[in-house]
Design a protein around this motif. Structure first.
Motif, PDB file in Angstrom:
ATOM      1  N   ASP A 129       0.848  -1.193   0.000  1.00 23.56           N
ATOM      2  CA  ASP A 129       0.000   0.000   0.000  1.00 23.56           C
ATOM      3  C   ASP A 129       0.875   1.232   0.000  1.00 23.56           C
ATOM      4  O   ASP A 129       1.933   1.273   0.650  1.00 23.56           O
ATOM      5  CB  ASP A 129      -0.917   0.025   1.228  1.00 23.56           C
ATOM      6  CG  ASP A 129      -1.924  -1.112   1.222  1.00 23.56           C
ATOM      7  OD1 ASP A 129      -2.317  -1.537   0.124  1.00 23.56           O
ATOM      8  OD2 ASP A 129      -2.298  -1.577   2.310  1.00 23.56           O
ATOM      9  N   THR A 130       0.417   2.255  -0.725  1.00 20.56           N
ATOM     10  CA  THR A 130       1.140   3.521  -0.805  1.00 20.56           C
ATOM     11  C   THR A 130       0.222   4.648  -0.354  1.00 20.56           C
ATOM     12  O   THR A 130      -0.914   4.757  -0.825  1.00 20.56           O
ATOM     13  CB  THR A 130       1.587   3.793  -2.256  1.00 20.56           C
ATOM     14  OG1 THR A 130       2.291   2.660  -2.751  1.00 20.56           O
ATOM     15  CG2 THR A 130       2.473   5.022  -2.322  1.00 20.56           C
ATOM     16  N   ASN A 199      12.339  11.483  -1.438  1.00 21.05           N
ATOM     17  CA  ASN A 199      11.535  12.655  -1.797  1.00 21.05           C
ATOM     18  C   ASN A 199      11.061  12.612  -3.245  1.00 21.05           C
ATOM     19  O   ASN A 199      10.946  13.638  -3.909  1.00 21.05           O
ATOM     20  CB  ASN A 199      12.332  13.946  -1.556  1.00 21.05           C
ATOM     21  CG  ASN A 199      12.618  14.171  -0.084  1.00 21.05           C
ATOM     22  OD1 ASN A 199      11.734  14.001   0.761  1.00 21.05           O
ATOM     23  ND2 ASN A 199      13.850  14.546   0.235  1.00 21.05           N
ATOM     24  N   SER A 200      10.777  11.428  -3.725  1.00 21.97           N
ATOM     25  CA  SER A 200      10.353  11.260  -5.114  1.00 21.97           C
ATOM     26  C   SER A 200       9.027  10.511  -5.158  1.00 21.97           C
ATOM     27  O   SER A 200       8.832   9.544  -4.421  1.00 21.97           O
ATOM     28  CB  SER A 200      11.403  10.474  -5.900  1.00 21.97           C
ATOM     29  OG  SER A 200      10.918  10.140  -7.192  1.00 21.97           O
ATOM     30  N   GLN A 324      -5.687  12.456  -5.685  1.00 20.55           N
ATOM     31  CA  GLN A 324      -4.712  11.377  -5.745  1.00 20.55           C
ATOM     32  C   GLN A 324      -4.477  10.967  -7.199  1.00 20.55           C
ATOM     33  O   GLN A 324      -5.404  11.004  -8.029  1.00 20.55           O
ATOM     34  CB  GLN A 324      -5.191  10.164  -4.956  1.00 20.55           C
ATOM     35  CG  GLN A 324      -5.187  10.354  -3.450  1.00 20.55           C
ATOM     36  CD  GLN A 324      -5.648   9.099  -2.747  1.00 20.55           C
ATOM     37  OE1 GLN A 324      -6.823   8.724  -2.837  1.00 20.55           O
ATOM     38  NE2 GLN A 324      -4.731   8.451  -2.047  1.00 20.55           N
ATOM     39  N   TYR A 325      -3.259  10.536  -7.475  1.00 20.92           N
ATOM     40  CA  TYR A 325      -2.872  10.166  -8.827  1.00 20.92           C
ATOM     41  C   TYR A 325      -2.004   8.915  -8.781  1.00 20.92           C
ATOM     42  O   TYR A 325      -1.244   8.701  -7.842  1.00 20.92           O
ATOM     43  CB  TYR A 325      -2.067  11.288  -9.502  1.00 20.92           C
ATOM     44  CG  TYR A 325      -2.767  12.622  -9.527  1.00 20.92           C
ATOM     45  CD1 TYR A 325      -3.527  13.005 -10.615  1.00 20.92           C
ATOM     46  CD2 TYR A 325      -2.635  13.502  -8.456  1.00 20.92           C
ATOM     47  CE1 TYR A 325      -4.174  14.234 -10.638  1.00 20.92           C
ATOM     48  CE2 TYR A 325      -3.258  14.732  -8.469  1.00 20.92           C
ATOM     49  CZ  TYR A 325      -4.032  15.098  -9.561  1.00 20.92           C
ATOM     50  OH  TYR A 325      -4.663  16.318  -9.576  1.00 20.92           O
ATOM     51  N   HIS A 376       4.182   6.124 -10.704  1.00 22.38           N
ATOM     52  CA  HIS A 376       4.395   7.519 -10.292  1.00 22.38           C
ATOM     53  C   HIS A 376       3.103   8.023  -9.651  1.00 22.38           C
ATOM     54  O   HIS A 376       2.018   7.825 -10.200  1.00 22.38           O
ATOM     55  CB  HIS A 376       4.760   8.375 -11.509  1.00 22.38           C
ATOM     56  CG  HIS A 376       5.022   9.817 -11.192  1.00 22.38           C
ATOM     57  ND1 HIS A 376       6.241  10.267 -10.746  1.00 22.38           N
ATOM     58  CD2 HIS A 376       4.206  10.897 -11.257  1.00 22.38           C
ATOM     59  CE1 HIS A 376       6.178  11.576 -10.546  1.00 22.38           C
ATOM     60  NE2 HIS A 376       4.958  11.986 -10.858  1.00 22.38           N
ATOM     61  N   TYR A 377       3.238   8.686  -8.520  1.00 21.65           N
ATOM     62  CA  TYR A 377       2.072   9.107  -7.746  1.00 21.65           C
ATOM     63  C   TYR A 377       1.899  10.625  -7.789  1.00 21.65           C
ATOM     64  O   TYR A 377       1.566  11.251  -6.786  1.00 21.65           O
ATOM     65  CB  TYR A 377       2.203   8.627  -6.302  1.00 21.65           C
ATOM     66  CG  TYR A 377       2.449   7.147  -6.189  1.00 21.65           C
ATOM     67  CD1 TYR A 377       1.409   6.219  -6.348  1.00 21.65           C
ATOM     68  CD2 TYR A 377       3.730   6.657  -5.973  1.00 21.65           C
ATOM     69  CE1 TYR A 377       1.647   4.855  -6.266  1.00 21.65           C
ATOM     70  CE2 TYR A 377       3.979   5.288  -5.889  1.00 21.65           C
ATOM     71  CZ  TYR A 377       2.936   4.399  -6.041  1.00 21.65           C
ATOM     72  OH  TYR A 377       3.174   3.046  -5.974  1.00 21.65           O
ATOM     73  N   GLY A 378       2.130  11.192  -8.972  1.00 21.35           N
ATOM     74  CA  GLY A 378       1.990  12.633  -9.132  1.00 21.35           C
ATOM     75  C   GLY A 378       1.084  12.999 -10.281  1.00 21.35           C
ATOM     76  O   GLY A 378       0.707  12.164 -11.112  1.00 21.35           O
TER      77      GLY A 378
END
Length: 866
Positions: A129-130, A199-200, A324-325, A376-378
């Motif tokens: 989980d993230t 930090n990514s 959220q992405y 990627h979560y951005g």
């Protein structure tokens, strides 16, 4: 000792804005300049900005200083720009800020924080989980495999989630185990890892599916459909985002983004390469049916086909109203077809092996496949564009030379005809990339291998080319690595990296269940001048009535096809642990092949093969030699593999094993004529052995120095050099003695000239003679090849690549007159003594008794009777 700044060059070639792209590379270091405890810093030369980096020694010099260093960092770079970074020692008092990457255990969950996100890995499950922030629900991810009937498999963990590497830039979390079908049978093994960055919002996933079972290979034939194969329907990565509202998909970097409501499936499936030969016979299953159904890819939105094309390099993502992405990308998407990516019902799907194919997947015994993807979560929909065209860092070629990273590596030299011939591998009409298109050398099993186009030489005009695979013969990986270091051309890097990944997965026989002389061995290239049919990359097929080798219709991995140096350099230049593992897998296989693993039956058969013929010779009044190893490329490959292992692990027994091979192979007083080396078809490969002996002499001298044993081997080597200078001629000058007199034999002559050049280095008083003979052979060989229509063939090109650089005499005088150390000392006779033979027989019998066990003997017989 001071360390001069090391330049690392980054060329942004794809017109992509890059932000926080992870870079990993290997950097060679001069002897004595860096200790493992010393800190490093990376500085942007354009603005003096310090870039955080992470380093780890990979190989050490004998004095304990670092020889090769794995370096990792994150970089941002504007489109179409060049960037130079300087690696230097950091001040001892430099401020070392704590890493934002932290990990801990909460009961049965491994928790890793990166500064932006937290990842939670429950023990016993192949999922995680993230979360970003305390309020938003976590994004749930899992890796799923289904059986041929579509049933979901459960996971059985052998090694639970654990941190395998951690530093200020990244941490890697890994797990190993098996997928288990609903009927409780083990389907396949897996190795899975996530690399998390400080930090990514980006993570790198690596998934390996592996069939550890042996193939049954009846009659030494290795076709698809073997009883040792496993079959499955799909392997996918799922990322579930709660209440997704929008989805999007970009088929390629130069194509517009396709958007849809989250309630509709938006899905891209790549069924074939999309090339002109997408329907090639290269893509057949066990029944001989071509598995590709249509050209290229198709995109569906719900049930509507909205786009199609040839080759996709896609990125897909989704978002919800809570901000959220999640988006995903896969490495070499179209090249490793079948592949799929898209969204369905709040789930982002990465189809590493999608279920959309016409037929299930077959994984042969001992075969595996490793694939890379990113999440990627951005919000930025171009954040993963770099994954489709990653930066390739380069070092100054002078740095490789200064650090002795490669043997006989010289940068300040004029270009010559050999360089021009090799350059055809990149720029010629039939370059290595163009070769892929001829037989469509793509798909998850094929991509990275080299089309063996030389095997088509004797086909009739208009005949479809044989499906023929090269499997790294003569170590193309090493040749590509060396040219990349010399030129900095990213194309050489791509060829090296693609081939290394293919060979380590597909061409090495990853099993412990077969006979020891096969386990973890390297399969030969596919059969000469014949079609591979359903043997894929495994040489022998039931569809060919006979082999190209007279009297041989089957077989398996063997000593004369083992190449490890390319894997050594791929590991050193990239930090890829699979290549390091490949070196040790292959050298361990070679040790088992030559020395055995113990057991009564094994030792009895070894007595029959090695000692009994010498005993019979004694009884006939003959004088057998002390040599136990044949004077062939098989022994040369064994020696070379031991040297590679020694460079990676100087503390091991690899060097002593290498010197034992030499002592039982070559002698300063050998009667060379009795070895029949001039019988071309059977004797030619002694050149590969002498090349390995020369490498031993140079490496041993460089790392340890000269001693009596070194001088003894050097004398033996020079004994053969003198014989070659007086007796050898170019192969095609005796073409009537060759079964297939073609340009490959001319390329093999480059080995003769390289050995003569090295003889000149080793023997200064004969320098003029040896260098002159080497130059004559060298010039004649290159002139012939430059005028040959066969010069572009894979085998010709790769022989030239493997033997590049040896004609540069930079090392003249290095060895001075070392042979004088023992010139007047007795070194015995190469003839075997009765006492030595009886000692060998005695020790074999003792080993047979000590290692005897009923279970071992039964297993030994079983693997040979099937």
């Amino acid at each position: 000792m001071d360390m001069e700044p090391i330049n690392i060059h980054l060329n942004e070639h794809a017109g992509i804005a890059r932000s926080g792209e992870p870079i990993q590379l290997g950097v060679p270091i001069s002897k004595g300049t860096l200790q493992s405890h010393e800190k490093l810093q990376l500085i942007n030369s354009s603005n003096n900005e310090v870039i955080k980096c992470q380093s780890e020694p990979m190989v050490f010099w004998p004095d304990g200083s670092v020889r090769w260093l794995k370096l990792s960092f994150l970089v941002s770079q504007a489109p179409s720009t060049d960037l130079t970074l300087n690696l230097t020692k950091a001040d001892a008092e430099a401020d070392q800020q704590p890493s934002p990457i932290q990990y801990r255990f909460e009961e049965d969950i491994l928790c890793v924080t990166t500064g932006l996100s937290e990842f939670r890995f429950p023990m016993g499950e192949l999922r995680w989980d993230t979360s970003q922030g305390e309020q938003a629900p976590a994004i749930s991810q899992e890796v799923a495999v289904t059986t041929t009937s579509g049933e979901h498999c459960s996971t059985v963990m052998d090694t639970n989630w654990h941190v395998t590497e951690a530093g200020p830039i990244s941490a890697t979390v890994s797990a190993e185990g098996s997928w288990q079908a609903p009927d409780q049978t083990r389907l396949a093994r897996f190795r899975f890892s996530l690399r998390l960055f400080a930090n990514s919002p980006t993570v790198e996933l690596q998934t390996c599916i592996h069939n550890p079972r042996r193939a049954q290979h009846p009659g030494g034939l290795w076709d698809l459909g073997d009883l040792g194969s496993i079959y499955f329907r799909a392997l996918t990565v799922h990322a579930r985002l709660s209440n997704a509202s929008k989805t999007w998909l970009t088929p390629g970097l130069d194509q517009p983004k396709l958007e849809s409501d989250a309630g509709k499936q938006l899905y891209l499936y790549q069924d074939s390469s999309g090339g002109d030969h997408w329907h090639s016979r290269n893509h057949i299953n066990a029944e001989g049916r071509i598995t590709t159904s249509f050209r290229g890819y198709r995109v569906h939105n719900a049930d509507e086909l909205i786009q199609s094309g040839d080759r996709a390099s896609p990125i897909a993502g989704m978002s919800n109203q809570a901000g959220q992405y999640v988006q995903g990308s896969m490495k070499h998407f179209w090249q490793n077809f079948p592949s799929a990516i898209g969204t369905k019902e709040n789930v982002l799907i990465l189809g590493l092996f999608p279920a959309d194919t016409a037929y299930p997947y077959e994984l042969q015994g001992g075969e595996r496949k490793t694939q890379t993807a990113w999440l990627h979560y951005g919000e930025n929909s171009s954040a993963l564009y770099w994954t489709q065209a990653p930066l390739v860092p380069t070092l100054d070629p002078e740095h490789y030379e200064k650090t002795d990273a490669f043997d006989w590596f010289e940068t300040e030299r004029p270009r010559d005809l050999l360089d021009d011939l090799i350059q055809e591998g990149l720029d010629g009409e039939s370059n290595f990339f163009a070769k892929r298109e001829v037989i469509d050398e793509y798909g998850w099993r094929n991509f990275g291998d080299i089309f063996a186009d030389h095997e088509t030489l004797y086909q009739a005009d208009g005949e479809s080319p044989y499906i023929s695979h090269y499997n790294n013969q003569y170590d193309a990986i090493y040749g590509f690595a060396r040219q990349f270091a010399l030129s900095g051309d990213r194309r050489w890097f791509e060829l090296m990296d693609d081939l290394a990944r293919h060979v380590s997965d597909i061409d090495i026989y990853h099993t412990e269940e077969d006979r020891s002389e096969y386990n973890n061995g390297l399969f030969w290239h596919t059969d000469h001048y014949l079609d591979a049919h359903t043997s894929t990359h495994r040489t022998f097929t039931r569809h060919n009535e006979t082999s190209s080798t007279p009297g041989q219709t089957g077989g398996g991995p063997a000593a004369e096809h083992c190449y490890t140096t390319g894997f050594l350099y791929h590991y050193l230049m990239t930090g890829n642990e699979d290549s390091r593992e490949a070196v040790f897998d292959l050298v361990s296989w070679m040790v088992a092949l030559h020395e055995g693993e113990g057991g009564f039956f094994e030792q009895v058969f070894a007595l029959k093969k090695y000692e009994l013929p010498k005993l019979q010779a004694f009884l006939k009044g003959q004088s057998p030699t002390v040599h136990r190893f044949p004077f062939t490329r098989g022994t040369g490959n064994y020696l070379n593999a031991l040297m590679d292992a020694w460079l990676l692990d100087p503390s091991g027994l690899w060097l002593s094993k290498a010197e034992n091979v030499l002592d039982n192979t070559i002698h300063p007083s050998d009667d060379i004529q009795k070895r029949d080396l001039l019988s071309i078809e059977t004797g030619w490969s002694y050149l590969i052995l002498l090349t390995s002996v020369a490498r031993y002499l140079r490496q041993r001298h460089q790392l340890i120095g000269k001693d009596e044993h070194w001088s003894y081997i050097n004398l033996a080597f020079l004994h053969y050099i003198e014989w070659m200078e007086q007796n050898e001629t170019l192969f095609l000058s005796a073409s009537e003695r060759l079964e297939y007199p073609n340009a490959t034999w001319a390329a093999q002559d480059i080995r003769k000239s390289s050995i003569m050049f090295r003889g000149a280095v080793s023997c200064p008083e004969k320098y003029e003679n040896y260098a002159k003979k080497g130059k004559i052979w060298f010039d004649n060989t290159l002139t012939y090849l430059a005028n040959s229509h066969e010069r572009h063939y894979s085998r010709v090109q790769i022989i030239l690549l493997q033997n590049h650089g040896f004609h540069r005499l930079r090392d003249v005088g290095t060895f001075n007159k070392a042979q004088d150390q023992i010139k007047n000392q007795p070194f015995g006779s190469p003839n075997l003594k009765w006492s030595v033979l009886f000692r060998r027989i005695f020790f074999r019998l003792i080993r047979a008794l000590i290692t005897f066990s009923p279970s071992r003997e039964v297993a030994w017989l079983k693997t040979r009777l099937k």
